[in-house]
Design an enzyme around this catalytic site. Structure first.
Site, mmCIF file in Angstrom:
data_model
loop_
_atom_site.group_PDB
_atom_site.id
_atom_site.type_symbol
_atom_site.label_atom_id
_atom_site.label_comp_id
_atom_site.label_asym_id
_atom_site.label_seq_id
_atom_site.Cartn_x
_atom_site.Cartn_y
_atom_site.Cartn_z
ATOM 1 N N ILE A 139 11.873 -9.355 9.992
ATOM 2 C CA ILE A 139 13.060 -9.614 10.348
ATOM 3 C C ILE A 139 14.075 -8.353 9.812
ATOM 4 O O ILE A 139 14.030 -8.173 8.649
ATOM 5 C CB ILE A 139 13.875 -11.083 9.661
ATOM 6 C CG1 ILE A 139 12.697 -12.100 10.106
ATOM 7 C CG2 ILE A 139 15.017 -11.188 10.064
ATOM 8 C CD1 ILE A 139 13.268 -13.281 9.322
ATOM 9 N N LYS A 208 12.665 -11.563 -3.360
ATOM 10 C CA LYS A 208 13.473 -10.866 -2.231
ATOM 11 C C LYS A 208 14.755 -11.138 -2.283
ATOM 12 O O LYS A 208 15.832 -10.503 -2.062
ATOM 13 C CB LYS A 208 12.853 -11.671 -1.019
ATOM 14 C CG LYS A 208 11.436 -11.384 -0.765
ATOM 15 C CD LYS A 208 10.735 -12.226 0.089
ATOM 16 C CE LYS A 208 9.334 -11.930 0.359
ATOM 17 N NZ LYS A 208 8.590 -13.040 0.886
ATOM 18 N N GLY A 305 2.587 -10.810 7.448
ATOM 19 C CA GLY A 305 1.555 -10.491 8.679
ATOM 20 C C GLY A 305 1.485 -8.924 8.896
ATOM 21 O O GLY A 305 2.314 -8.475 8.843
HETATM 22 N N1 LIG Z 1 0.693 -8.567 3.924
HETATM 23 C C1 LIG Z 1 1.945 -8.728 4.317
HETATM 24 O O1 LIG Z 1 2.201 -9.708 5.274
HETATM 25 C C2 LIG Z 1 3.077 -8.280 3.673
HETATM 26 C C3 LIG Z 1 4.539 -8.679 3.905
HETATM 27 C C4 LIG Z 1 5.417 -7.784 3.363
HETATM 28 C C5 LIG Z 1 5.540 -6.772 2.569
HETATM 29 N N2 LIG Z 1 4.206 -6.765 2.359
HETATM 30 C C6 LIG Z 1 3.978 -5.700 1.166
HETATM 31 O O2 LIG Z 1 3.140 -4.619 1.625
HETATM 32 C C7 LIG Z 1 2.321 -4.082 0.598
HETATM 33 C C8 LIG Z 1 1.122 -3.802 0.672
HETATM 34 O O3 LIG Z 1 0.619 -5.253 1.229
HETATM 35 P P1 LIG Z 1 -0.860 -5.566 2.015
HETATM 36 O O4 LIG Z 1 -1.039 -6.832 2.163
HETATM 37 O O5 LIG Z 1 -1.077 -4.556 3.034
HETATM 38 O O6 LIG Z 1 -1.931 -5.087 0.803
HETATM 39 P P2 LIG Z 1 -3.528 -4.922 0.816
HETATM 40 O O7 LIG Z 1 -4.059 -5.612 2.037
HETATM 41 O O8 LIG Z 1 -3.903 -5.506 -0.496
HETATM 42 O O9 LIG Z 1 -3.745 -3.471 1.017
HETATM 43 C C9 LIG Z 1 -3.425 -2.624 -0.249
HETATM 44 C C10 LIG Z 1 -4.100 -1.140 0.155
HETATM 45 O O10 LIG Z 1 -3.864 -0.287 -0.830
HETATM 46 C C11 LIG Z 1 -4.904 0.503 -1.210
HETATM 47 N N3 LIG Z 1 -4.767 0.793 -2.674
HETATM 48 C C12 LIG Z 1 -4.371 0.149 -3.773
HETATM 49 N N4 LIG Z 1 -4.252 0.969 -4.805
HETATM 50 C C13 LIG Z 1 -4.370 2.353 -4.309
HETATM 51 C C14 LIG Z 1 -4.410 3.639 -4.893
HETATM 52 N N5 LIG Z 1 -4.222 3.760 -6.290
HETATM 53 N N6 LIG Z 1 -4.711 4.651 -4.128
HETATM 54 C C15 LIG Z 1 -4.561 4.387 -2.822
HETATM 55 N N7 LIG Z 1 -4.936 3.407 -2.153
HETATM 56 C C16 LIG Z 1 -4.467 2.262 -3.080
HETATM 57 C C17 LIG Z 1 -6.068 -0.499 -0.957
HETATM 58 O O11 LIG Z 1 -7.139 0.180 -0.938
HETATM 59 P P3 LIG Z 1 -8.786 -0.618 -1.014
HETATM 60 O O12 LIG Z 1 -8.638 -1.531 0.139
HETATM 61 O O13 LIG Z 1 -9.544 0.482 -0.813
HETATM 62 O O14 LIG Z 1 -8.586 -1.291 -2.187
HETATM 63 C C18 LIG Z 1 -5.488 -1.161 0.233
HETATM 64 O O15 LIG Z 1 -5.808 -0.506 1.531
HETATM 65 C C19 LIG Z 1 2.684 -4.936 -0.823
HETATM 66 O O16 LIG Z 1 3.793 -4.205 -1.480
HETATM 67 C C20 LIG Z 1 3.034 -6.374 -0.208
HETATM 68 O O17 LIG Z 1 4.009 -6.801 -1.139
HETATM 69 C C21 LIG Z 1 3.106 -7.244 2.577
#
Ligand SMILES: NC(=O)c1ccc[n+]([C@@H]2O[C@H](COP(=O)([O-])OP(=O)(O)OC[C@H]3O[C@@H](n4cnc5c(N)ncnc54)[C@H](OP(=O)(O)O)[C@@H]3O)[C@@H](O)[C@H]2O)c1
Length: 438
Positions: A139, A208, A305
């Site tokens: 959003i 948030k 998502g």
């Molecule tokens: N998921 C959602 O729907 C959503 C919605 C709004 C906001 N967010 C925000 O978006 C961000 C990412 O969320 P996500 O759900 O995509 O997380 P995720 O699926 O856990 O992905 C995190 C990624 O970061 C990588 N990573 C972690 N530490 C690292 C490092 N030191 N160097 C390089 N890569 C590293 C991980 O690599 P590996 O896989 O190799 O461990 C993975 O690829 C967060 O801040 C979350 O709060 C997420």
């Protein structure tokens, strides 16, 4: 000539990172057409390889396990942080900004905790820091608060900003499940983490809310000053009693300005069940913002998502790229000024297919429905349901028919035939039905 090419580096290739790369690579041409910007995904850092993602054709050498290789790359102008957490992500963002790079992040925990430090460095370095996806995912509430409502005093915000809690409360209310059963379902669907504390105790919503409050009121509210209650104590009984009284229970993130005082709180709240917020179900999010000029407004959509969140991140990348390039192309409505699309044409109303509500006033005699049914059937229009209302005046009754999806062209022909039937007393009323999945 105006610069239009911008190189982007991603930190993190998990859920959101994958979505962002999917859009940057697969929709590159669309972004160029819409904005005049050519965004190139130069490097992606991930902790561990292999990292194949089907349907995304990355350039060779794009992937690395060394996040510093992204933030130190002299060719990268925008670094997108999608790692999460507040340690590595903070260090990498600070380093990237020291290197003169602009930042896009979806990291609410980091913005809520270290916003002051990050924005101060961004300002010092003359780079931008955008964070649209950090509150309410897909959003565009942050851009709206920052830009569209800049001429308003924001009076209050009421947000359903945690999809997990909203899903659990919806399951409890609509399907009579108890809290633990609904939580298990949320985990099964991937809405809730294995350790759901952060969501169900209201911390995620509070983070948030601090971001929304900072934008609406220009004050930095520490997380421990947000009164935060989660949904773990809500029972079936509370939902039932609330319903009997005409209310629904939602976990609301609320900020209200009263003179020089501001409430900043997250807690389960009874809201009238006819209100729009009460009807925000499942994992959807909605934010109601009341401004002194605009009045009440409501923003609704998916708060999390892969693709909804990626959509918000890409919007930030585009905004950042526009400010780097001084590109104003996006402000030009292509349809009227530059090159209208020639691959899309406007269809005739006759070409649509939809469902229909038909209301007829007919003689109250045998065989009427059969006559109407035959006309509809001959035109391949199938009836989904029929209601006959009590006679509304002597010898006539109202018939209400809902159809399945049918062609408008056929419906128009059938309508003429129905109106010509002797038993039909008044012109048929036809209203088209749109079905939404949300
Ligand atoms: N998921 C959602 O729907 C959503 C919605 C709004 C906001 N967010 C925000 O978006 C961000 C990412 O969320 P996500 O759900 O995509 O997380 P995720 O699926 O856990 O992905 C995190 C990624 O970061 C990588 N990573 C972690 N530490 C690292 C490092 N030191 N160097 C390089 N890569 C590293 C991980 O690599 P590996 O896989 O190799 O461990 C993975 O690829 C967060 O801040 C979350 O709060 C997420």
């Amino acid at each position: 000539m105006e610069k239009s090419e911008i190189n982007v580096g991603l930190l993190g290739w998990g859920t959101v990172g994958t979505g962002v790369s999917r859009i940057l690579v697969n929709q590159n041409h669309r972004i160029y057409q819409n904005t005049g910007l050519s965004l190139k995904l130069l490097r992606i850092a991930k902790r561990t390889l292999p990292a194949y993602r089907s349907g995304i054709d990355l350039a060779g050498g794009c992937l690395t396990t060394d996040a510093n290789a992204v933030v130190d790359d002299p060719d990268i102008e925008i670094v997108v942080e999608l790692i999460g957490g507040t340690t590595n992500s903070r260090e990498l963002i600070l380093r990237a900004m020291q290197n003169g790079k602009s930042i896009v992040t979806a990291n609410k925990a980091l913005i809520a905790k270290c916003g002051a430090e990050l924005f101060q460095l961004a300002q010092k370095q003359g780079v931008s820091l955008n964070f649209e996806a950090s509150a309410a995912g897909g959003i565009p509430i942050i851009k709206t608060l920052r830009e569209s409502f800049a001429g308003n005093q924001i009076e209050s915000i009421y947000g359903i900003v945690n999809g997990t809690c909203n899903y659990i409360l919806t399951e409890m209310q609509k399907n009579g499940r108890d809290f633990s059963e609904a939580l298990e379902m949320a985990q099964g669907k991937g809405y809730a983490e294995e350790d759901p504390t952060f969501d169900i105790e209201g911390t995620d919503a509070a983070q948030k809310l601090t971001i929304l409050t900072a934008l609406a009121h220009h004050i930095s509210v520490p997380l421990n000053r947000v009164h935060t209650e989660g949904i773990t104590k809500i029972t079936q009984k509370d939902l039932q009693y609330a319903q009997e009284l005409g209310y629904t229970i939602k976990l609301l993130a609320i900020t209200k300005l009263k003179g020089t005082q501001i409430d900043v709180r997250v807690h389960p709240t009874l809201i009238p069940d006819h209100s729009m917020l009460a009807n925000v179900s499942d994992a959807f999010n909605a934010v109601c913002v009341i401004g002194d000029a605009v009045g009440p407004t409501l923003f609704y959509g998916q708060g999390a998502g892969e693709m909804p969140t990626a959509s918000a991140v890409v919007a930030d990348i585009i905004d950042t790229a526009r400010s780097i390039t001084g590109n104003s192309h996006v402000l030009v409505p292509r349809a009227w000024i530059s090159k209208p699309r020639s691959d899309i044409s406007i269809s005739s109303i006759n070409d649509i297919e939809t469902r229909y509500y038909l209301r007829l006033v007919v003689q109250d005699c045998p065989g009427v429905l059969a006559q109407i049914g035959t006309i509809l059937g001959n035109r391949n229009i199938s009836i989904a349901s029929v209601i006959q209302k009590e006679p509304h005046c002597k010898n006539t009754v109202s018939l209400v028919i809902l159809t399945h999806r049918s062609s408008e062209a056929n419906m128009r022909l059938a309508r003429v035939e129905i109106d010509n039937l002797e038993v039909v007393q008044e012109e048929l009323i036809l209203i088209r039905i749109e079905e939404f999945d949300f």
